[in-house]
Motif scaffolding. Structure first.
Motif, PDB file in Angstrom:
ATOM      1  N   ARG A  43       0.788  -1.233   0.000  1.00 13.92           N
ATOM      2  CA  ARG A  43       0.000   0.000   0.000  1.00 13.92           C
ATOM      3  C   ARG A  43       0.819   1.282   0.000  1.00 13.92           C
ATOM      4  O   ARG A  43       0.366   2.314  -0.486  1.00 13.92           O
TER       5      ARG A  43
ATOM      6  N   MET B   9      -1.514  -0.753  -7.457  1.00 17.26           N
ATOM      7  CA  MET B   9      -2.662  -1.067  -8.297  1.00 17.26           C
ATOM      8  C   MET B   9      -2.486  -0.304  -9.595  1.00 17.26           C
ATOM      9  O   MET B   9      -1.843   0.752  -9.613  1.00 17.26           O
ATOM     10  N   GLY B  10      -3.049  -0.823 -10.676  1.00 13.94           N
ATOM     11  CA  GLY B  10      -2.937  -0.092 -11.929  1.00 13.94           C
ATOM     12  C   GLY B  10      -3.761  -0.717 -13.020  1.00 13.94           C
ATOM     13  O   GLY B  10      -4.284  -1.830 -12.884  1.00 13.94           O
TER      14      GLY B  10
ATOM     15  N   TRP C 225      -3.285   4.250 -15.568  1.00 14.77           N
ATOM     16  CA  TRP C 225      -3.389   4.725 -14.184  1.00 14.77           C
ATOM     17  C   TRP C 225      -2.606   3.796 -13.271  1.00 14.77           C
ATOM     18  O   TRP C 225      -2.611   2.569 -13.438  1.00 14.77           O
TER      19      TRP C 225
ATOM     20  N   ALA D 179      -1.882   3.541  -8.949  1.00 11.58           N
ATOM     21  CA  ALA D 179      -2.241   4.099  -7.647  1.00 11.58           C
ATOM     22  C   ALA D 179      -1.025   4.690  -6.957  1.00 11.58           C
ATOM     23  O   ALA D 179       0.077   4.144  -7.033  1.00 11.58           O
TER      24      ALA D 179
ATOM     25  N   ASP E 218      -3.473   5.201  -1.818  1.00 15.16           N
ATOM     26  CA  ASP E 218      -4.489   5.799  -2.682  1.00 15.16           C
ATOM     27  C   ASP E 218      -5.891   5.273  -2.398  1.00 15.16           C
ATOM     28  O   ASP E 218      -6.884   5.977  -2.613  1.00 15.16           O
ATOM     29  N   LYS E 219      -6.009   4.035  -1.943  1.00 18.36           N
ATOM     30  CA  LYS E 219      -7.318   3.416  -1.721  1.00 18.36           C
ATOM     31  C   LYS E 219      -7.581   3.164  -0.239  1.00 18.36           C
ATOM     32  O   LYS E 219      -8.279   2.210   0.120  1.00 18.36           O
TER      33      LYS E 219
ATOM     34  N   ARG F 252     -11.054   1.772   1.631  1.00 20.07           N
ATOM     35  CA  ARG F 252     -11.907   1.144   0.632  1.00 20.07           C
ATOM     36  C   ARG F 252     -12.118  -0.343   0.864  1.00 20.07           C
ATOM     37  O   ARG F 252     -12.826  -0.996   0.103  1.00 20.07           O
TER      38      ARG F 252
ATOM     39  N   TYR G 180      -6.893  -2.629   2.047  1.00 23.56           N
ATOM     40  CA  TYR G 180      -5.592  -2.569   2.696  1.00 23.56           C
ATOM     41  C   TYR G 180      -5.539  -3.386   3.983  1.00 23.56           C
ATOM     42  O   TYR G 180      -4.441  -3.713   4.458  1.00 23.56           O
TER      43      TYR G 180
ATOM     44  N   ASP H 268     -15.453   2.447  -8.371  1.00 23.44           N
ATOM     45  CA  ASP H 268     -15.245   1.166  -7.713  1.00 23.44           C
ATOM     46  C   ASP H 268     -16.262   1.038  -6.584  1.00 23.44           C
ATOM     47  O   ASP H 268     -16.937   2.004  -6.219  1.00 23.44           O
TER      48      ASP H 268
ATOM     49  N   TRP I  65      -8.440  -7.410  -4.346  1.00 23.51           N
ATOM     50  CA  TRP I  65      -9.178  -6.481  -5.197  1.00 23.51           C
ATOM     51  C   TRP I  65      -9.762  -7.284  -6.344  1.00 23.51           C
ATOM     52  O   TRP I  65      -9.025  -7.872  -7.138  1.00 23.51           O
TER      53      TRP I  65
END
Length: 474
Positions: A141, A147-148, A160, A162, A166-167, A170, A173, A217, A252
């Motif tokens: 994290r 992530m991408g 994109w 992350a 970034d998350k 959500r 993590y 998301d 995810w």
């Protein structure tokens, strides 16, 4: 079946020993699917734990295999891997233009061969046979790019990636993924919520989940039933794949067939790529739970004294860069005895960045103990708008040039900079002026490795054009 339940999903290393003639759409219709009783295959058990299966149905058909150990294969000749004894149900499906049909045959393995499990990739992923409780993995994290997304035909998150954290909040993590070599089991502790793509909404709602966050998301409150979840690693022509079985997915959920190309797998890090349910390439990066990436100290730049000069006519040792503005070599707008150069530097400020400037950074720290005075020629055009505003909120374009010494290792270099400002009078507007910047007061400093050159002051949104030439450390 004697030991079939010993393993739910066992990993397979596929070796395609011979290529079949692939079925082609142009093949004439042969009158229907091959009858099941005509589908046959042989088994070579020279190595009983790594048998070779051969389709003997006939040539010209597409052969698809379910090897009864959680893995599948394609081709007339394939090899399986069975580290444990047991009875395995082998299914061969034959496809032709007339349809498809299949035949099932049992295959027995009489003895264990645990040495087949002592593989580097298995050990990295699960901790190996000594890790009775398996091995835990979590999102990386704090690292950019954990992530991408990118196009399916590329191998990087071109669209994109992350940023760190970034998350947060959500539901991903705090997830813990556990991989075990025993039973090739996979478990996901989601702590009550799971992160997924919007197009996975119906799947999670069908499992009893409730969407609690929805902004492209989704975060879903759900208690996962991970019974029967597993994993498989197999080697293919284009690389090593980690597949999740029994309905499993990593922290995810981006959909797709849950087959992930392993881009990196070590004892501490795992980088995966998959084609998601939207047809795009998705990227996930995990680390071993508890892993802390060692900090690699940045080597300290040496303390040195060198000539610093630039005449914008090809004679100089300065590498300039700007943040958002334009800085280029330009014809001298006013050749006069004080500056007869054909070329000078032109800086065009748009006003979009109120802290805009021009910079030069060095691969050494400036030794100012013996040389600490700069000279520079500037021309501030009189057509710029220098209208004076007054009051607390004054936002002026100033008739000045500022040189700032900064330390690039400082988290906020502007807070610890050393600045010298020289002004230009109204009578000097539109004229070349030579200015002197005396940094003798910073002679004892040894941390500076960057010089910022700023026209017109800081913190304003005025546009302007400025000219500079013959900067030199005396």
């Amino acid at each position: 079946m004697r030991f079939f339940n010993k393993i739910f999903a066992i990993a397979l290393s596929l070796l395609y020993l011979a290529a079949c003639s692939p079925y082609e759409e142009s093949r004439p219709d042969i009158g229907g699917a091959v009858p099941s009783d005509q589908i046959t295959f042989s088994v070579d058990t020279s190595d009983p734990n790594q048998p070779i299966f051969t389709n003997t149905t006939g040539q010209g058909f597409k052969a698809l295999w379910d090897l009864g150990n959680g893995t599948t294969a394609e081709g007339d000749v394939v090899q399986g891997l069975y580290p444990f004894s047991g009875d395995y149900e082998i299914t061969l499906k034959i496809l032709n233009k007339g349809g498809e049909s299949q035949a099932v045959q049992m295959f027995s393995v009489d003895s264990d061969n645990p040495a087949l499990l002592d593989r580097e990739d298995y050990n990295f992923l699960t901790g190996g046979g000594d890790a009775l409780n398996g091995k835990n993995w979590v999102f990386d994290r704090s690292a950019p790019g954990h992530m991408g997304i990118g196009p399916a035909d590329s191998f990087g998150p071109d669209w994109w990636a992350a940023g760190a954290e970034d998350k947060a909040g959500r539901g991903c993590y705090d997830d813990i993924m556990n991989f075990s070599i025993y039973g090739f089991a996979f478990d996901l502790t989601n702590n009550g919520d799971t992160y997924a793509k919007e197009y996975m909404r119906a799947d999670f709602e069908a499992m009893g989940g409730t969407v609690v966050k929805d902004d492209d998301d989704i975060t879903v409150e759900i208690n996962l039933d991970t019974n029967g979840w597993g994993w498989v690693i197999d080697d293919r022509d284009d690389g090593k794949y980690l597949s999740f079985t029994g309905g499993a997915f990593p922290s995810w959920h981006v959909g797709g067939n849950q087959e992930y190309l392993v881009q990196l797998l070590t004892a501490d890090e795992m980088h995966l790529r998959t084609i998601g349910g939207d047809g795009n390439a998705w990227y996930l990066r995990f680390i071993r739970e508890g892993f802390e990436r060692p900090e690699v100290p940045t080597p300290e730049k040496p303390l040195e004294v060198h000539d610093i000069f630039d005449d914008f006519e090809g004679n100089g040792n300065v590498l300039w860069f700007v943040e958002t503005e334009a800085f280029e070599t330009y014809d001298n707008p006013r050749p006069v005895p004080i500056n007869e150069s054909a070329k000078v530097g032109m800086y065009q400020r748009t006003g979009e960045n109120i802290y805009a400037n021009v910079q030069m950074e060095f691969d050494y720290r400036l030794d100012l103990s013996s040389r600490n005075v700069f000279k520079v020629k500037v021309l501030l055009p009189d057509y710029n708008d220098y209208e004076v505003e007054s009051g607390e909120d004054a936002n002026n374009l100033l008739k000045q040039l500022s040189l700032k010494l900064q330390d690039t290792t400082h988290p906020a270099p502007w807070e610890a900079q050393y600045e010298v400002i020289q002004t230009v009078t109204d009578e000097q507007l539109g004229q070349w002026v030579e200015l002197t910047f005396d940094f003798s007061g910073a002679a004892a400093h040894t941390e500076f490795d960057k010089i910022v050159v700023q026209f017109g002051g800081e913190g304003h949104d005025h546009a302007g054009i400025f000219f500079i030439d013959d900067i030199e450390l005396l």
